[in-house]
Design a protein around this motif. Structure first.
Motif, PDB file in Angstrom:
ATOM      1  N   PRO A  84      34.219  32.328  42.177  1.00  0.00           N
ATOM      2  CA  PRO A  84      34.947  31.568  40.981  1.00  0.00           C
ATOM      3  C   PRO A  84      35.585  30.266  41.654  1.00  0.00           C
ATOM      4  O   PRO A  84      36.390  30.600  42.561  1.00  0.00           O
ATOM      5  CB  PRO A  84      35.576  32.665  40.445  1.00  0.00           C
ATOM      6  N   LYS A  85      35.693  29.099  40.877  1.00  0.00           N
ATOM      7  CA  LYS A  85      36.330  28.283  41.211  1.00  0.00           C
ATOM      8  C   LYS A  85      37.042  27.771  39.912  1.00  0.00           C
ATOM      9  O   LYS A  85      37.115  28.582  38.979  1.00  0.00           O
ATOM     10  CB  LYS A  85      35.529  26.784  41.665  1.00  0.00           C
ATOM     11  N   CYS A  86      37.826  26.442  39.965  1.00  0.00           N
ATOM     12  CA  CYS A  86      38.893  26.055  38.765  1.00  0.00           C
ATOM     13  C   CYS A  86      38.261  26.285  37.483  1.00  0.00           C
ATOM     14  O   CYS A  86      38.616  26.866  36.435  1.00  0.00           O
ATOM     15  CB  CYS A  86      39.245  24.977  39.258  1.00  0.00           C
ATOM     16  N   LYS A 125      35.092  33.868  32.005  1.00  0.00           N
ATOM     17  CA  LYS A 125      35.999  34.939  31.897  1.00  0.00           C
ATOM     18  C   LYS A 125      35.786  36.265  32.687  1.00  0.00           C
ATOM     19  O   LYS A 125      36.635  36.751  33.278  1.00  0.00           O
ATOM     20  CB  LYS A 125      36.051  35.411  30.460  1.00  0.00           C
ATOM     21  N   TYR A 170      34.185  35.899  35.666  1.00  0.00           N
ATOM     22  CA  TYR A 170      34.441  35.663  36.875  1.00  0.00           C
ATOM     23  C   TYR A 170      35.919  35.432  37.137  1.00  0.00           C
ATOM     24  O   TYR A 170      35.957  34.668  38.351  1.00  0.00           O
ATOM     25  CB  TYR A 170      33.409  34.459  37.335  1.00  0.00           C
ATOM     26  N   GLU A 171      36.605  35.541  36.266  1.00  0.00           N
ATOM     27  CA  GLU A 171      38.265  34.917  36.219  1.00  0.00           C
ATOM     28  C   GLU A 171      38.603  35.356  37.661  1.00  0.00           C
ATOM     29  O   GLU A 171      39.272  34.414  38.323  1.00  0.00           O
ATOM     30  CB  GLU A 171      38.888  35.548  35.076  1.00  0.00           C
ATOM     31  N   ASN A 172      38.626  36.580  38.141  1.00  0.00           N
ATOM     32  CA  ASN A 172      39.205  36.968  39.513  1.00  0.00           C
ATOM     33  C   ASN A 172      38.297  37.891  40.193  1.00  0.00           C
ATOM     34  O   ASN A 172      38.392  38.600  40.932  1.00  0.00           O
ATOM     35  CB  ASN A 172      40.324  37.790  39.452  1.00  0.00           C
ATOM     36  N   ASP A 221      42.222  27.493  43.298  1.00  0.00           N
ATOM     37  CA  ASP A 221      41.682  27.649  42.103  1.00  0.00           C
ATOM     38  C   ASP A 221      41.701  29.039  41.241  1.00  0.00           C
ATOM     39  O   ASP A 221      41.979  29.170  40.236  1.00  0.00           O
ATOM     40  CB  ASP A 221      40.301  27.159  42.102  1.00  0.00           C
ATOM     41  N   ARG A 222      41.405  29.948  42.228  1.00  0.00           N
ATOM     42  CA  ARG A 222      41.240  31.569  41.642  1.00  0.00           C
ATOM     43  C   ARG A 222      41.826  32.421  42.795  1.00  0.00           C
ATOM     44  O   ARG A 222      41.673  31.989  44.051  1.00  0.00           O
ATOM     45  CB  ARG A 222      39.772  31.970  41.337  1.00  0.00           C
ATOM     46  N   LYS A 223      42.412  33.536  42.407  1.00  0.00           N
ATOM     47  CA  LYS A 223      42.933  34.720  43.261  1.00  0.00           C
ATOM     48  C   LYS A 223      41.868  35.724  43.117  1.00  0.00           C
ATOM     49  O   LYS A 223      42.060  36.576  42.239  1.00  0.00           O
ATOM     50  CB  LYS A 223      44.296  34.867  42.720  1.00  0.00           C
ATOM     51  N   VAL A 224      40.952  35.945  43.888  1.00  0.00           N
ATOM     52  CA  VAL A 224      39.959  36.991  43.690  1.00  0.00           C
ATOM     53  C   VAL A 224      40.721  38.339  44.148  1.00  0.00           C
ATOM     54  O   VAL A 224      41.120  38.640  45.194  1.00  0.00           O
ATOM     55  CB  VAL A 224      38.836  36.715  44.501  1.00  0.00           C
ATOM     56  N   TYR A 235      45.211  39.215  47.849  1.00  0.00           N
ATOM     57  CA  TYR A 235      43.866  38.635  46.961  1.00  0.00           C
ATOM     58  C   TYR A 235      43.578  37.685  48.211  1.00  0.00           C
ATOM     59  O   TYR A 235      43.902  37.518  49.288  1.00  0.00           O
ATOM     60  CB  TYR A 235      44.497  37.634  45.796  1.00  0.00           C
TER      61      TYR A 235
END
Length: 459
Positions: A260-262, A236, A238-240, A112-115, A139
């Motif tokens: 963050p998720k999708c 936005k 929490y995007e990454n 979902d996200r690359k933190v 990430y």
């Protein structure tokens, strides 16, 4: 599993007492098939009666159970995976380390996200950016459990696992060493059962398999999580980015999170020692991040028990526990997904090795030698070390202030991420290690002073 990680070499001989089914065991020879993912073991001892294959039941279809079932089926074991709720979703932060993507061949499209950024917020709202030392390709992968679990189950099924959508009720133990276990379950209101030679318990913290073999009790935490869909401008932010909050208002012995998720964020917390107050602590998390999640809509509320330490007994007879059932969740970080999948795979491969690809019966000694001993030698010290860290840094607000302060150190961040992302002990610099200890002591002293000042101001 990546191809190189699944090439297993066996170089030892196995010696056990003969049973009513087998003659005495002789020297065992091993080889690899053309597919490097499948273990091929050859032995001169007798096979199971009737030429049948070893039959295994895996209870629970999360990362632990699915990984165990896949390893078993690929290794020639007749495998049944019982999962009561395939569409269910465990309340889980959903963070997985970078090494898991390659090791377990997780498709990137599932992420979902690359933190690449993380903030840790102390009780006094001191904020530290905990991600400065990540390299350009590094990430933390965020993934929804329902997505990951479904993928792993499907892959196990494609490799020959028989999926049974049913509620496991109880395990009937054998009355002799080589008699079968009877697995009882409810399927669409009908009581059914299957007979198997080996059972892998992967049915979570409240494991019925563990109860069936008297595996012993353990402490567990309650995790509470809300999935909140945010307005686009809030999402936005929490995007990454992931956030961790600590403080008495968040949890007396754990941390709160915003991951963050999708199309939403997961906001949650957990506690061991004060479970009845879990909703109060969840309110504390929401209060701390209220400006950043303002306007969000709760789309799902989840709660689930999480084990705090390995069970006293994880193998008994021909039954082995993996994942949460075994208690494989680390303190301090609360990480469990990787260790669940890893323990499931190690257990499955252990059964394949010990049974010579499913043609021979195994016993408790086999499971202890091939699975438990290897697991403990590789990971048990990690669990013990993180247990100590939790006791030192999560006990009170002064210690939590210290934790956040030392997390601002680049060296601490690099060592932490190298250990977490790659599941290998990071090699430190002796001089930097000494400085870190000195700085930690100093931070603890300063944090106690801060605590005293805050208490005085309240008066």
């Amino acid at each position: 599993m990546a191809t190189t990680a699944s090439q297993i070499h066996c170089f030892h001989s196995l010696h056990h007492k003969s049973s009513s089914i087998f003659t005495s065991r002789k020297t065992v020879k091993y080889s690899r098939s053309s597919s490097s993912s499948i273990i091929i073991c050859k032995s001169s001892k007798n096979n199971l009666s009737g030429g049948r294959k070893l039959r295994a039941a895996v209870i629970g279809g999360g990362p632990a159970g699915s990984s165990a079932a896949e390893a078993l089926a690929r290794g020639g074991i007749e495998t049944y995976l019982i999962e009561r709720s395939p569409s269910g979703a465990k309340p889980c932060g959903g963070a997985i380390p970078l090494c898991m993507l390659d090791e377990f061949s997780i498709p990137l499209e599932l992420i979902d996200r690359k933190v690449t950024q993380m903030k840790i917020i102390s009780p006094s709202n001191l904020t530290v950016d905990f991600g400065k030392t990540l390299k350009s390709h590094e990430y933390i992968a965020m993934i929804r459990r329902e997505v990951l679990d479904s993928f792993l189950r499907s892959r196990a099924e494609s490799n020959g696992t028989n999926i049974i959508n049913a509620l496991f009720t109880h395990l009937e133990l054998p009355d002799s060493p080589n008699s079968p276990y009877t697995v009882h379950y409810n399927s669409n209101g009908s009581k059914e059962s299957i007979s198997v030679d080996v059972v892998v318990g992967a049915d979570g913290a409240n494991s019925r398999v563990a109860k069936s073999i008297d595996a012993g009790n353990y402490s567990y935490a309650i995790a509470f999580q809300e999935r909140i869909r945010l307005p686009d401008d809030k999402m936005k932010y929490y995007e990454n980015l992931a956030e961790m909050y600590v403080g008495n208002d968040i949890s007396p012995d754990f941390y709160g999170w915003v991951f963050p998720k999708c199309d939403h964020v997961a906001v949650g917390t957990g506690t061991v020692c004060s479970k009845p107050d879990i909703k109060l602590y969840q309110s504390g998390v929401r209060e701390r991040c209220k400006e950043k999640i303002h306007g969000g809509k709760v789309i799902k509320v989840e709660a689930h028990p999480i084990p705090e330490h390995p069970r006293p007994r994880r193998v008994r007879g021909r039954v082995a526990l993996v994942g949460d059932s075994a208690g494989y969740v680390t303190k301090c970080s609360g990480e469990g997904i990787y260790f669940a999948a890893k323990s499931g795979r190690m257990c499955g491969e252990a059964i394949v090795r010990a049974s010579m690809n499913g043609v021979q019966m195994i016993d408790e000694k086999d499971l202890r030698r091939e699975y438990l001993k290897k697991w403990d030698s590789q990971y048990i010290n990690t669990f013990r070390f993180l247990d100590i860290l939790q006791k030192v840094f999560y006990g009170n607000n002064a210690a939590r202030e210290c934790l956040v302060e030392i997390c601002g150190c680049d060296y601490v961040q690099r060592m932490t991420f190298e250990s977490y992302l790659y599941k290998k002990l990071a090699r430190g610099n002796p001089w930097e290690d000494v400085k870190m200890v000195v700085n930690t002591v100093g931070s603890l002293i300063r944090s106690n002073i801060i605590k005293e000042e805050m208490e005085r101001l309240r008066v």
